[in-house]
Design an enzyme around this catalytic site. Structure first.
Site, PDB file in Angstrom:
ATOM      1  N   ASP A 107      63.409  38.946  26.946  1.00 34.57           N
ATOM      2  CA  ASP A 107      62.413  38.586  27.964  1.00 34.57           C
ATOM      3  C   ASP A 107      62.554  39.524  29.157  1.00 34.57           C
ATOM      4  O   ASP A 107      63.611  40.118  29.395  1.00 34.57           O
ATOM      5  CB  ASP A 107      62.635  37.143  28.441  1.00 34.57           C
ATOM      6  CG  ASP A 107      62.418  36.148  27.314  1.00 34.57           C
ATOM      7  OD1 ASP A 107      61.746  36.496  26.332  1.00 34.57           O
ATOM      8  OD2 ASP A 107      62.946  35.026  27.433  1.00 34.57           O
TER       9      ASP A 107
HETATM   10  N1  URA Z   1      66.299  33.792  24.239  1.00 38.60           N
HETATM   11  C1  URA Z   1      65.454  33.758  25.310  1.00 38.60           C
HETATM   12  O1  URA Z   1      65.008  32.696  25.723  1.00 38.60           O
HETATM   13  N2  URA Z   1      65.148  34.932  25.894  1.00 38.60           N
HETATM   14  C2  URA Z   1      65.636  36.126  25.499  1.00 38.60           C
HETATM   15  O2  URA Z   1      65.316  37.165  26.095  1.00 38.60           O
HETATM   16  C3  URA Z   1      66.506  36.142  24.391  1.00 38.60           C
HETATM   17  C4  URA Z   1      66.825  34.960  23.774  1.00 38.60           C
END
Ligand code: URA
Length: 272
Positions: A107
């Site tokens: 993310d």
């Molecule tokens: N889980 C999430 O919620 N975000 C990420 O970037 C990776 C794993």
């Protein structure tokens, strides 16, 4: 194996196909000492004696596949290229290949280990359902974790998908003070409450817990949704490892390191 001269130069990071075609037509490119002006001239990249391509007298080194480890900083999009904003691929220093992409996504607000390559086969192997290597994340969670949180991670959690999450590991490392949290996010250049992508500022009254999560799959926002299902909120997330490949302790957010295929598959713990 033979490839076109324009592809050879574009893959080597000299520019787009149309840019390198112009360079070739200008007569600036030689192959094994002979000047070549035709972009579709075939270059034998597997010839035992090797091929020497020069542009304006400078040798161009061709690598069919490249691998980079990135310490993804916060605020950067995990994508190949985006006309409007900077992506993780833009952080790879010159010479820039045009066919690089991240292996999976983190993310925008997640930091840590991300692989960048143009090796579709390796990427498919790492992302294929049921074949994911273990990925370990460090997270800071706001809210009271239920007593049976570890067991619920192990049993699988309903995050609104068709199936429960695969068994996942949760290790509770301890509570975190607001000061330590502020320090942790500022080390990563994150300002709480600065945008929709980042957490609201925390207050002294919030209950913050530091945890380690181990996943063997990669669903959209998976860790955030797993904690949301327990009425908690992930306010910091960092990927520490993929298989046996660890985010090097001496790397800083935004730093990129080149690596080789053999070392990479050995560390990831997958068969070459
Ligand atoms: N889980 C999430 O919620 N975000 C990420 O970037 C990776 C794993």
């Amino acid at each position: 194996m033979q490839i076109r001269l324009d592809k050879y130069l574009a893959d080597a990071g000299l520019g787009t196909r149309s840019t390198v075609r112009k360079i070739i037509k200008q007569g600036l490119v030689s192959v094994n000492g002979q000047f070549v002006r035709t972009p579709d001239h075939k270059v034998d990249i597997t010839s035992a004696s090797g091929v020497r391509v020069e542009v304006s007298g400078k040798e161009v080194v061709y690598e069919p596949v490249s691998y980079y480890i990135l310490y993804k900083p916060a605020g950067i999009l995990s994508a190949s290229r985006d006309g409007r904003e900077r992506t993780v691929v833009d952080l790879v220093p010159e010479p820039k290949r045009r066919d690089l992409f991240p292996v999976g996504r983190l993310d925008r607000d997640t930091v840590g280990l991300l692989l960048i390559t143009n090796d579709g086969k390796l990427s498919n192997r790492l992302l294929a359902p049921g074949k994911h290597v273990e990925k370990i994340y460090r997270a800071v969670v706001a809210g009271r974790l239920p007593e049976d949180a570890e067991q619920r991670f192990q049993e699988g959690i309903d995050i609104g998908d068709e199936t429960l999450t695969a068994p996942a590991g949760l290790r509770i490392l301890g509570s975190m003070t607001k000061d330590r949290f502020d320090c942790c996010i500022s080390e990563h250049g994150i300002t709480a409450g600065s945008s929709d992508d980042f957490p609201e500022e925390v207050s002294e009254e919030d209950t913050l817990t530091e945890v380690e999560v181990t996943l063997t799959e990669g669903r959209y926002h998976q860790i955030k949704r797993m904690f949301e299902a327990m009425d908690c909120c992930v306010i910091f997330l960092k990927r520490l490892s993929m298989g046996g490949l660890l985010l090097p302790k001496d790397m800083r957010p935004g730093e990129v390191r080149k690596t080789g295929y053999d070392a990479l598959v050995r560390e990831l713990g997958i068969l070459p």
